[in-house]
Design a protein around this motif. Sequence first.
Motif, short mmCIF file in Angstrom:
data_model
loop_
_atom_site.label_atom_id
_atom_site.label_comp_id
_atom_site.label_asym_id
_atom_site.label_seq_id
_atom_site.Cartn_x
_atom_site.Cartn_y
_atom_site.Cartn_z
N THR A 7 1.54 -1.15 0.04
CA THR A 7 -0.46 -0.22 -0.37
C THR A 7 0.93 1.15 -0.11
O THR A 7 1.97 0.91 0.15
CB THR A 7 -0.91 -0.45 0.90
OG1 THR A 7 0.00 0.04 2.47
CG2 THR A 7 -1.69 -1.27 1.66
N LYS A 15 2.04 -8.80 -2.92
CA LYS A 15 1.31 -9.14 -3.74
C LYS A 15 0.54 -9.69 -2.80
O LYS A 15 1.19 -11.23 -2.05
CB LYS A 15 1.47 -9.41 -4.95
CG LYS A 15 1.93 -8.54 -6.35
CD LYS A 15 2.28 -8.31 -7.73
CE LYS A 15 3.54 -9.59 -7.54
NZ LYS A 15 3.29 -10.22 -8.88
N THR A 67 -4.14 -8.79 -10.36
CA THR A 67 -3.42 -8.37 -10.98
C THR A 67 -2.90 -8.22 -12.22
O THR A 67 -2.60 -7.49 -13.07
CB THR A 67 -1.60 -9.73 -10.54
OG1 THR A 67 -1.74 -9.05 -8.51
CG2 THR A 67 -0.29 -8.89 -10.84
N LEU A 70 -4.91 -5.80 -13.66
CA LEU A 70 -4.43 -4.34 -13.20
C LEU A 70 -3.41 -4.36 -14.04
O LEU A 70 -2.57 -2.39 -14.57
CB LEU A 70 -4.39 -4.22 -11.87
CG LEU A 70 -5.42 -4.37 -10.40
CD1 LEU A 70 -4.85 -4.38 -9.45
CD2 LEU A 70 -5.67 -2.74 -11.01
N ASP A 71 -2.33 -5.09 -14.36
CA ASP A 71 -1.30 -4.68 -15.40
C ASP A 71 -1.59 -4.41 -16.47
O ASP A 71 -0.68 -3.21 -17.36
CB ASP A 71 -0.02 -6.29 -15.06
CG ASP A 71 0.62 -6.32 -13.95
OD1 ASP A 71 0.37 -5.45 -13.04
OD2 ASP A 71 1.40 -7.43 -13.33
N SER A 77 2.68 -2.22 -10.82
CA SER A 77 2.04 -0.89 -9.84
C SER A 77 3.59 -0.79 -9.51
O SER A 77 5.09 -1.37 -9.36
CB SER A 77 2.00 -2.36 -8.74
OG SER A 77 1.76 -1.16 -7.30
N GLN A 78 3.11 0.87 -9.22
CA GLN A 78 4.31 1.59 -8.41
C GLN A 78 4.05 2.29 -7.13
O GLN A 78 4.99 2.26 -7.00
CB GLN A 78 4.81 3.14 -9.81
CG GLN A 78 4.42 2.62 -11.29
CD GLN A 78 5.69 2.37 -11.15
OE1 GLN A 78 6.69 2.20 -10.61
NE2 GLN A 78 5.63 1.20 -12.19
N ALA A 79 3.57 1.00 -6.47
CA ALA A 79 2.66 1.09 -4.84
C ALA A 79 4.29 1.34 -4.65
O ALA A 79 4.99 1.36 -3.63
CB ALA A 79 1.87 0.38 -4.38
N PRO A 85 -1.96 4.35 -5.36
CA PRO A 85 -2.72 3.17 -5.96
C PRO A 85 -3.58 3.53 -7.83
O PRO A 85 -3.66 4.67 -8.46
CB PRO A 85 -4.27 3.17 -5.30
CG PRO A 85 -4.41 4.34 -4.76
CD PRO A 85 -2.53 5.02 -4.49
N ARG A 86 -3.86 2.14 -8.12
CA ARG A 86 -3.62 2.49 -9.57
C ARG A 86 -5.25 1.94 -9.81
O ARG A 86 -5.59 2.88 -10.65
CB ARG A 86 -3.19 0.60 -10.63
CG ARG A 86 -2.15 0.50 -10.56
CD ARG A 86 -1.42 -0.74 -10.97
NE ARG A 86 -1.62 -2.02 -10.31
CZ ARG A 86 -1.08 -3.10 -11.14
NH1 ARG A 86 -0.89 -3.23 -12.04
NH2 ARG A 86 -1.13 -4.10 -9.88
#
Length: 89
Positions: A7, A15, A67, A70-71, A77-79, A85-86
């Motif tokens: 987060t 993950k 995942t 989202l990818d 993800s850059q979190a 957050p995405r």
Amino acid sequence: MTHFLVTEENPTGHKLEDVLGMVRSDVIHRCTRITDDARPEAQAVLSNNMRVLALLTEAIDIATDSTRILDKAFGPSQAGKGGPPRIGT
């Protein structure tokens, strides 16, 4: 704040599918320690653990799919690097 997952507050988290995989590995290890115990209690626990393993595997597959979604939609993800957050707020 989450304890295990990535987060904004926990950029070094994991993950979901990785956490579930670690739990699955621990359950498998426990199962190997009781497979030769013929007592009914041990066999009942082993049976329950086998059911848990199947559910964990299903949960890992679902989390992996999320995942992947989202990818594909938003890129990696850059979190973990302090990014936003995405999805969500």
